[in-house]
Design an enzyme around this catalytic site. Structure first.
Site, mmCIF file in Angstrom:
data_model
loop_
_atom_site.group_PDB
_atom_site.id
_atom_site.type_symbol
_atom_site.label_atom_id
_atom_site.label_comp_id
_atom_site.label_asym_id
_atom_site.label_seq_id
_atom_site.Cartn_x
_atom_site.Cartn_y
_atom_site.Cartn_z
ATOM 1 N N ASP A 190 28.243 32.901 -5.784
ATOM 2 C CA ASP A 190 28.924 31.703 -6.284
ATOM 3 C C ASP A 190 30.338 31.599 -5.732
ATOM 4 O O ASP A 190 30.942 32.591 -5.318
ATOM 5 C CB ASP A 190 28.975 31.717 -7.816
ATOM 6 C CG ASP A 190 29.707 32.950 -8.340
ATOM 7 O OD1 ASP A 190 29.510 34.034 -7.759
ATOM 8 O OD2 ASP A 190 30.469 32.820 -9.308
ATOM 9 N N GLU A 191 30.855 30.381 -5.731
ATOM 10 C CA GLU A 191 32.269 30.089 -5.492
ATOM 11 C C GLU A 191 32.837 30.789 -4.250
ATOM 12 O O GLU A 191 33.838 31.489 -4.326
ATOM 13 C CB GLU A 191 33.108 30.510 -6.715
ATOM 14 C CG GLU A 191 32.709 29.780 -7.976
ATOM 15 C CD GLU A 191 33.527 30.199 -9.208
ATOM 16 O OE1 GLU A 191 33.936 29.302 -9.941
ATOM 17 O OE2 GLU A 191 33.735 31.410 -9.417
ATOM 18 N N VAL A 192 32.193 30.604 -3.120
ATOM 19 C CA VAL A 192 32.719 31.208 -1.892
ATOM 20 C C VAL A 192 33.767 30.273 -1.298
ATOM 21 O O VAL A 192 33.510 29.097 -1.062
ATOM 22 C CB VAL A 192 31.599 31.454 -0.862
ATOM 23 C CG1 VAL A 192 32.150 32.146 0.367
ATOM 24 C CG2 VAL A 192 30.475 32.268 -1.492
#
Ligand SMILES: *[C@@H]1O[C@H](CO)[C@@H](O)[C@H](O)[C@H]1NC(C)=O
Ligand SMILES: *[C@@H]1O[C@H](CO)[C@@H](O)[C@H](O)[C@H]1NC(C)=O
Ligand SMILES: *[C@@H]1O[C@H](CO)[C@@H](O)[C@H](O)[C@H]1NC(C)=O
Length: 547
Positions: free
Chosen positions: A344-346
């Site tokens: 997630d959330e790269v």
């Protein structure tokens, strides 16, 4: 001093306008009084019949035993331990506070219940196995005098049934221990009912994790999603790469989980029918993985490295050699069939700044689409985990960004905005999914937010029956920014209990007044068993929390 004091109070009060708003918008909550027809059961069983006939139980004579025909009658320490535990929950914690007995003034019960006989039917009772996504948790209870019975396929159903049986027992005003004649036929609605704890943003002592596993079993949760590492710290002590926790933990000795710690958590969970799924989130959320040289991407400022680091560097072969060895170890240490790989959330900014990564993008023909680079990385990790004979869970971005994922991947939906559309999309593509979005318990607010969690209906999205079948459960997530050992239990319970009931009980279990009456008692029961569960609203428990 007095002036200073009142100034202080004034500063702490919300502005008058906020108070006015609340008075207008939120009428004072008036809970319905009285008992639920389902007593204090939580979560509500699928089929339940409680009759007005009732029996007495005595800690001196009552026994929980294997029935002679049970396949687990000999050598099943998992069940033997559970029998001891539940005997204590039924009698020990009551007896502990009892002063001299009042004279028994109401002999109106119709006899004494002497035994609970537990029967495991399957030829393999699974005493020494680990629970899995396909474990059968169904059970049946029949309470009639003089012997009550609990039947299940194997130990997992028996554990759930023991919890239910313990919840059927109550005390009258003369402190006599009673149980009504009752029939229960129960099975969970969803197979995956999880709690996420975050041990990276704050270190959670082992005791807190074990206590949470106890409370989970009181609420029939069956998955501990252990978000064990993240940006702030790396407390997992790797055997292969001890430098990870040596350099990445908040403290290399006192704030780590050793192999022995991890094994203790897994066994404690197993004895309660709870799976442990570790999450090693990457390529983002990995700032604490700094113990490994050349793993994180050096960010550039113009033509020069800025001295800061970004996500894991997907352009180096050494990255995948490292991941192969790390996940080989993780697959070995954690027996569950699934590992959570995050994803997630790269943040792409650092990758964009790094010339070597840019060159790699060109070589691979990714153009300037960094989602392709992320997918390239994820694909490699998925192959590594597959080679280690494990399945995987991922956060929804991995699906959203188009990584090629195996058909048995479990996608976890966590973004609340467009949640229903996401469930439609993921299941239309044929992927199994679990829902976390409505249950981020780290967000707190005034009032009874458990009701909001209880009212969620996971299958209320556009899709065919086949699509809905792919939703196998959900998770209550307690992220750790503002949570450590001091406030974890009271923040989690009984708010997570609402999620527990939504995931276990039937879709029709929506009567919020009935839920309030049962949950109030269930919360006091958790308090009696040593969990500092916070109150729902004004009221008291017979036995208050002693700390
Ligand atoms: C158990 O029996 C008592 C006595 O008949 C009755 O008042 C009570 O409602 C019963 N409990 C439940 C949960 O039905
Ligand atoms: C990395 O591995 C690939 C595939 O095995 C190989 O083609 C490539 O030359 C390697 N790169 C380096 C820098 O070793
Ligand atoms: C489901 O689809 C219908 C028709 O396309 C649409 O009107 C409705 O808003 C959708 N419901 C949800 C929950 O997405």
């Amino acid at each position: 001093m007095a002036n200073l004091g009142s100034l202080f109070v004034l500063l702490l009060l919300p502005p008058a306008s906020a108070l006015a708003d609340r008075a207008e918008d939120e009428p004072v909550y008036q809970p319905e009084m009285g008992d639920s027809p389902s007593g204090s059961l939580w979560p509500l069983p699928k089929n339940l019949h409680i009759s007005p006939e009732f029996y007495r139980l005595s800690g001196h004579t009552f026994q929980i035993v294997h029935s002679p025909s049970s396949t687990a009658a000999v050598g099943c320490s998992l069940l033997d331990n559970a029998f001891r535990r539940y005997f204590y929950y039924i009698f020990g914690s009551n007896a502990a506070r009892r002063g001299p007995r009042k004279p028994t003034a109401r002999p109106s019960h119709t006899g004494e219940l002497r035994q609970l006989q537990v029967t495991i039917i399957a030829s393999d009772p699974e005493c020494n196995r680990h629970p899995s996504i396909t474990s059968n948790e169904a059970y049946e209870i029949s309470v009639t005098q003089p012997v009550a019975s609990l039947k299940s396929e194997n130990v997992w159903g028996a554990l759930r049934g023991l919890e239910t049986f313990s919840q059927l027992v109550y005390e009258d005003e003369y402190e006599t221990i009673l149980i009504n004649k009752t029939e229960v036929m129960d099975a969970p609605r969803f197979a995956h009912r999880g709690i996420l704890l975050d041990t990276s943003r704050h270190y959670l002592p082992l005791k807190v994790i074990l206590e949470t596993l106890d409370a989970m079993s009181f609420n029939k949760f069956n998955v501990f999603h252990w978000h064990i590492v993240d940006d702030p710290s790396f407390p997992y002590q790797s055997i292969t790469f001890p430098e990870l926790s040596a350099q990445g933990a908040f403290h290399p000795v006192t704030h780590i989980y050793t192999l022995a710690d991890v094994k203790m958590v897994i066994e404690y969970a197993r004895e309660r029918g709870i799976r442990v799924i570790p999450e090693f989130d990457s390529p983002g959320h990995t700032q604490s993985w700094k113990g490994i040289k050349n793993l994180l991407t050096p960010c550039y400022s113009g033509a020069k490295p800025s001295g800061t680091f970004g996500p894991i560097n997907p352009s180096l072969n050494t990255t995948y050699d490292f991941l192969n060895r790390l996940f080989k170890e993780v697959s070995f240490v954690f027996p569950d069939n699934y590992i959570h790989l995050g994803g997630d959330e790269v943040n792409f900014e650092c990758w964009k700044s790094n010339p070597a990564v840019t060159q790699f993008m060109q070589k691979q023909g990714f153009g300037s689409d960094y989602r392709k680079l992320e997918s390239f990385y994820i694909q490699n990790v998925l192959d590594i985990v597959t080679a280690n004979m494990k399945g995987y869970m991922v956060w929804q971005e991995v699906f959203d960004n188009g990584a090629k994922i195996k058909p048995d991947t479990i996608v976890e939906v966590w973004i609340e905005r467009n949640m229903k559309a996401e469930l439609s999309k993921v299941t239309l593509a044929g992927f199994t999914t679990i829902l976390a979005a409505p249950w981020y318990l780290d967000y707190i607010a005034y009032g009874q937010d458990w009701q909001k969690y209880h009212q969620v209906e996971p299958l209320r999205f556009n899709g065919t029956a086949a699509q809905k079948k792919l939703v196998i459960g959900g998770e209550a997530c307690l992220w750790g920014e503002y949570v450590d050992a001091t406030n974890l239990a009271s923040r989690l319970w009984p708010r997570a209990s609402a999620v527990g009931e939504r995931l276990w009980s039937s879709e029709e279990t929506t009567d919020i007044n009935d839920a309030y009456k049962r949950l109030t008692k269930h919360r006091c029961r958790m308090v009696r068993r040593g969990i500092s569960a916070q109150p729902l609203y004004i009221g008291y428990c017979d036995q208050e929390y002693k700390g």
